[in-house]
Design an enzyme around this catalytic site. Structure first.
Site, PDB file in Angstrom:
ATOM      1  N   ASP A   1      46.045  55.600  46.684  1.00 47.62           N
ATOM      2  CA  ASP A   1      44.688  55.821  47.227  1.00 47.62           C
ATOM      3  C   ASP A   1      44.471  57.217  48.329  1.00 47.62           C
ATOM      4  O   ASP A   1      45.214  57.030  49.312  1.00 47.62           O
ATOM      5  CB  ASP A   1      44.007  54.593  47.627  1.00 47.62           C
ATOM      6  CG  ASP A   1      42.682  54.720  47.907  1.00 47.62           C
ATOM      7  OD1 ASP A   1      41.773  54.882  47.072  1.00 47.62           O
ATOM      8  OD2 ASP A   1      42.110  54.282  49.276  1.00 47.62           O
TER       9      ASP A   1
ATOM     10  N   ASP B   1      32.945  32.156  37.596  1.00 43.14           N
ATOM     11  CA  ASP B   1      32.459  32.264  39.049  1.00 43.14           C
ATOM     12  C   ASP B   1      31.628  33.758  39.167  1.00 43.14           C
ATOM     13  O   ASP B   1      31.242  34.104  40.040  1.00 43.14           O
ATOM     14  CB  ASP B   1      33.385  32.212  40.068  1.00 43.14           C
ATOM     15  CG  ASP B   1      34.418  33.496  40.234  1.00 43.14           C
ATOM     16  OD1 ASP B   1      35.044  33.366  41.105  1.00 43.14           O
ATOM     17  OD2 ASP B   1      34.287  34.131  39.190  1.00 43.14           O
TER      18      ASP B   1
ATOM     19  N   ASP C   1      36.074  37.425  33.407  1.00 44.42           N
ATOM     20  CA  ASP C   1      36.028  36.572  34.356  1.00 44.42           C
ATOM     21  C   ASP C   1      36.501  35.346  33.541  1.00 44.42           C
ATOM     22  O   ASP C   1      36.140  35.004  32.429  1.00 44.42           O
ATOM     23  CB  ASP C   1      34.615  36.124  34.679  1.00 44.42           C
ATOM     24  CG  ASP C   1      34.434  34.876  35.324  1.00 44.42           C
ATOM     25  OD1 ASP C   1      33.237  34.261  35.633  1.00 44.42           O
ATOM     26  OD2 ASP C   1      35.562  34.394  35.935  1.00 44.42           O
TER      27      ASP C   1
ATOM     28  N   ASP D   1      38.714  38.109  37.002  1.00 47.18           N
ATOM     29  CA  ASP D   1      40.005  37.604  37.790  1.00 47.18           C
ATOM     30  C   ASP D   1      41.394  38.035  36.844  1.00 47.18           C
ATOM     31  O   ASP D   1      41.365  38.578  35.687  1.00 47.18           O
ATOM     32  CB  ASP D   1      39.822  36.431  38.054  1.00 47.18           C
ATOM     33  CG  ASP D   1      39.345  35.645  36.915  1.00 47.18           C
ATOM     34  OD1 ASP D   1      38.373  34.859  36.875  1.00 47.18           O
ATOM     35  OD2 ASP D   1      40.051  35.869  35.894  1.00 47.18           O
TER      36      ASP D   1
ATOM     37  N   ASN E   1      36.888  31.846  34.995  1.00 53.35           N
ATOM     38  CA  ASN E   1      36.764  30.715  35.731  1.00 53.35           C
ATOM     39  C   ASN E   1      35.345  30.490  35.783  1.00 53.35           C
ATOM     40  O   ASN E   1      34.921  29.638  36.819  1.00 53.35           O
ATOM     41  CB  ASN E   1      37.450  30.705  36.859  1.00 53.35           C
ATOM     42  CG  ASN E   1      37.310  31.360  37.794  1.00 53.35           C
ATOM     43  OD1 ASN E   1      36.532  32.265  37.822  1.00 53.35           O
ATOM     44  ND2 ASN E   1      37.768  31.187  39.276  1.00 53.35           N
TER      45      ASN E   1
ATOM     46  N   HIS F   1      36.790  54.471  38.237  1.00 51.68           N
ATOM     47  CA  HIS F   1      35.730  53.509  38.936  1.00 51.68           C
ATOM     48  C   HIS F   1      34.799  54.273  40.197  1.00 51.68           C
ATOM     49  O   HIS F   1      33.979  53.435  40.681  1.00 51.68           O
ATOM     50  CB  HIS F   1      36.443  52.365  39.832  1.00 51.68           C
ATOM     51  CG  HIS F   1      37.386  52.889  40.657  1.00 51.68           C
ATOM     52  ND1 HIS F   1      38.419  53.703  40.566  1.00 51.68           N
ATOM     53  CD2 HIS F   1      37.330  52.641  42.242  1.00 51.68           C
ATOM     54  CE1 HIS F   1      38.887  54.089  41.641  1.00 51.68           C
ATOM     55  NE2 HIS F   1      38.341  53.482  42.820  1.00 51.68           N
ATOM     56  N   ASP F   2      35.070  55.562  40.565  1.00 52.65           N
ATOM     57  CA  ASP F   2      34.202  56.162  41.634  1.00 52.65           C
ATOM     58  C   ASP F   2      33.299  56.985  40.676  1.00 52.65           C
ATOM     59  O   ASP F   2      32.524  57.937  41.676  1.00 52.65           O
ATOM     60  CB  ASP F   2      35.183  57.068  42.204  1.00 52.65           C
ATOM     61  CG  ASP F   2      36.207  56.259  43.098  1.00 52.65           C
ATOM     62  OD1 ASP F   2      37.165  56.489  43.252  1.00 52.65           O
ATOM     63  OD2 ASP F   2      35.865  54.946  43.377  1.00 52.65           O
TER      64      ASP F   2
ATOM     65  N   GLU G   1      46.167  59.971  44.245  1.00 49.12           N
ATOM     66  CA  GLU G   1      44.719  60.328  44.077  1.00 49.12           C
ATOM     67  C   GLU G   1      44.774  61.392  45.115  1.00 49.12           C
ATOM     68  O   GLU G   1      44.716  61.068  46.372  1.00 49.12           O
ATOM     69  CB  GLU G   1      43.894  59.047  44.578  1.00 49.12           C
ATOM     70  CG  GLU G   1      42.013  59.729  44.372  1.00 49.12           C
ATOM     71  CD  GLU G   1      41.458  58.734  44.989  1.00 49.12           C
ATOM     72  OE1 GLU G   1      41.562  58.107  46.031  1.00 49.12           O
ATOM     73  OE2 GLU G   1      40.079  58.744  44.535  1.00 49.12           O
TER      74      GLU G   1
ATOM     75  N   ASP H   1      47.193  49.479  42.954  1.00 52.59           N
ATOM     76  CA  ASP H   1      46.704  50.491  43.867  1.00 52.59           C
ATOM     77  C   ASP H   1      47.122  50.372  45.093  1.00 52.59           C
ATOM     78  O   ASP H   1      46.986  49.218  45.953  1.00 52.59           O
ATOM     79  CB  ASP H   1      45.254  50.171  43.646  1.00 52.59           C
ATOM     80  CG  ASP H   1      44.481  51.462  43.652  1.00 52.59           C
ATOM     81  OD1 ASP H   1      43.372  51.562  42.803  1.00 52.59           O
ATOM     82  OD2 ASP H   1      44.634  52.403  44.664  1.00 52.59           O
TER      83      ASP H   1
END
Ligand code: TEU
Ligand code: CA
Length: 631
Positions: free
Chosen positions: A284, A110, A106, A114, A108, A413-414, A342, A183
């Site tokens: 995907d 928040d 990150d 990003d 910034n 990420h899955d 995928e 992606d």
């Protein structure tokens, strides 16, 4: 050849779908190790109609009909012979790194990762030796599925930054001679996408047929398909009194690829991004884009086996290759780009029909056969056996030829972190993390490293429901509650299998929030960030990070690790994974102890020079998870 229930097993096993299907069936039954015994010269003469008996009722005659229908549809797909030479190219030689932008860095404050954060860390990735970045979706999205529900393909998600930030990132990457693949989520759009907003307005909308809209049957959904994220795969729309199809969340609406207008709009969008100079795509769930016409009910037994009613009618649909060929001809063919599809549910034989270079569809795919033990899912708390990984990697390597290239990955990420799947005992965590790296980077195929894998990150330890963010996980919670499971049982499943396990922010240093953000992180930080983080490993010669750096450098210095042929040693020796790679007059030898115990491995290494090892040791006694590379 036409397949019917009278067809003999030996003919069926010659068909790629038949071969993969029976491998999967045996796997699901935990019998895959008996394959040669079950499919022997005698049973080869059995007919398909005998299968329900042979497989003890695992499937019925209706499922046999579905199998025949699918094999008949693809029986005339003939693969051309393997090329004499392999074509050397950047996407075979490159080392890929998957970034889940929300959790990478990150910039910034928040609390959300990003593009600015990625730009900040490009030199870290460059020093690691990464050539190609794959970003999980960064397009405008309501984030029901963290970007896999795209609202506007031509805009950057505001939490991640602006299109100017994107252009800067791409420029910075190219200046470092690195590449970027995006992606591409084109099986479905967000329900907030303009196409769907128009489509749902009226049955006469120009966009109505961009999606699957169907009448219900006596106030029930049009068929018995279930969503992969729990519940029905159909959502009722009050305004037009019809249901729409969503294989994933309710806010991810399946596109109707049978509609040429949809395909044209997709190709236009893909070319828009290619014109911006990106270097390719990860596609995907791309094998789901073709649905069986008339959307027939799913077979009950196949639903029980797969856990998803109806999946047999779209996992390898009737026109998937037509669509991929048309996509290639209208987009990728005109650019020097890389594509990786995928492909959940696509077996190793079937994968050749996606990746054979003469077919002009995809450069490689992600198979998932190795990701969970037969009959197990990521939600099951079981010890993943590295001998199973060895066996599936041997199968995968045997399907690669000069014309068939593929990917090698173990985390994404899955899925939960690989280390946690293998053991709860962290005694040899570093050695195991490095062994995973050796397999990832010394096999044939494009290696994909998932963010955090290079420092041996593990699951962040979830204790409370409120710590989860993932729609799949939260939907499963409610579904399991409805089925009467106790809170304890559910939390055990979720903390083991949730995709949030690999989505915890990357641990950069021992400062607050692991240096990921100066704000409040969007999800919990790994418990062990003070000991396992990038900063703690950058300077340490024996760190996992520097071992990955050495592995990647070795792979890039020696083409043998990319293009070398694969020859297994001690195939049947449990807990030993050893193989040669041969290339021109060179040979390298990789030897690994797949167990957490010391092990004598009798392999002649006298004529070899130890190039790299995860221990300072070259005796016959291999330490737990010891991995050595010799030349
Ligand atoms: O995942 C495809 C897929 O099959 C998912 O169901 C995933 O493998 C699942 O979590 C297994 O339990 C792709 C993306 O990788 C995933 O992040 C998206 O949620 C999904 O498609 C929908 O776009
Ligand atoms: Ca941010």
């Amino acid at each position: 050849m036409v397949y019917t229930k009278e067809s003999k097993l030996r003919h069926v096993l010659r068909n790629p779908i038949g071969a993969d299907l029976f491998h999967t069936l045996l796997s699901e039954m935990g019998l895959v190790h008996l394959k040669e015994i079950i499919f022997n010269p005698i049973t080869h003469h059995l007919r398909l109609k005998h299968l329900p008996i042979l497989l003890k009722g695992m499937i019925d005659m209706d499922a046999v009909d579905v199998i025949c229908h699918k094999m008949n549809h693809y029986s005339d797909e003939i693969l051309s012979p393997d090329h004499d030479e392999i074509e050397e190219t950047w996407w075979k030689e490159g080392v890929c790194y998957q970034i889940y932008p929300r959790s990478f860095k990150d910039s910034n404050g928040d609390g959300i990762g990003d593009l600015g954060g990625i730009i900040e860390k490009l030199d870290y990735l460059y020093d690691l030796g990464i050539d190609i970045l794959w970003l999980s979706p960064i397009y405008d999205s309501p984030n029901d599925d963290n970007g896999y529900d795209i609202r506007d393909y031509h805009a950057i998600m505001k939490e991640f930054g602006t299109m100017d930030d994107f252009d800067r990132l791409l420029k910075e990457l190219h200046q470092r001679d690195m590449r970027l693949i995006m992606d591409l989520v084109i099986n479905h759009t967000s329900d907030e996408h303009q196409w769907f907003l128009e489509s749902k307005k009226s049955k006469d909308s120009k966009y109505r047929n961009y999606y699957f809209w169907k009448d219900g049957i006596e106030h029930q959904p049009p068929n018995n398909w279930k969503s992969i994220f729990e519940g029905d795969a159909w959502e009722y729309d009050d305004l037009t009194k019809q249901y729409y199809l969503h294989l994933f969340s309710k806010k991810q609406v399946d596109l109707n690829w049978g509609n040429e207008e949809v395909r044209k709009d997709i190709y236009h969008m893909v070319n828009w991004w290619l014109e911006k100079g990106i270097d390719g795509f990860r596609l995907d769930v791309i094998n789901f884009i073709s649905k069986e016409p008339n959307l027939p009910d799913g077979n009950a037994l196949l639903a029980e086996m797969t856990g998803v009613s109806g999946i047999e009618h779209y996992v390898y649909g009737p026109k998937v290759h037509d669509y991929l060929k048309e996509l290639y001809q209208n987009t990728f063919m005109n650019y020097d780009v890389m594509t990786v599809g995928e492909c959940q549910g696509i077996g190793l034989e079937m994968s050749k029909y996606f990746i054979h270079e003469d077919r002009k569809e995809l450069n490689m795919i992600f198979n998932f056969e190795h990701m969970d033990a037969p009959g197990k899912s990521k939600w099951d708390d079981y010890h993943y056996d590295l001998n199973y990984l060895k066996d599936t990697m041997i199968r995968l390597q045997s399907t690669l030829g000069n014309s068939n290239w593929n990917s090698i990955f173990f985390e994404n990420h899955d899925a939960p972190r690989m280390i946690n799947k293998i053991t709860h005992d962290m005694t040899y965590r570093d050695a195991l993390a490095k062994l995973i790296g050796v397999i990832n980077l010394t096999l044939r195929g494009t290696p994909f490293i998932y963010q955090g894998q290079e420092i041996g990150m593990i699951n962040p330890n979830f204790h409370e429901l409120h710590e989860f963010r993932d729609v799949e996980t939260l939907n499963l919670y409610h579904s399991l509650r409805a089925n009467g499971l106790s809170e304890h049982e559910i939390m055990r499943k979720l903390s083991h299998g949730s995709r949030d396990n690999s989505r915890a922010p990357l641990s950069w240093c021992s400062d607050d929030n692991a240096g990921f953000t100066s704000g409040t992180p969007w999800m919990k930080i790994c418990d062990d960030y003070k000991s396992y983080n990038v900063d703690a490993q950058v300077e340490s010669n024996h760190s996992i990070l520097n071992f990955y750096r050495s592995l990647i450098r070795l792979r890039k210095d020696r083409k043998i690790f990319v293009y070398g042929s694969f020859e297994i040693l001690k195939k049947k020796t449990r807990d030993v994974f050893a193989y040669y790679r041969h290339y021109k007059d060179e040979q390298v030898l990789i030897v690994m102890n797949l167990s957490d115990k010391e092990k004598i491995i009798k392999i002649n290494t006298l004529d070899y020079h130890l190039l790299l090892s995860n221990y300072e040791n070259d005796s016959r006694v291999f330490k737990p998870y010891e991995a050595r590379i010799y030349d």
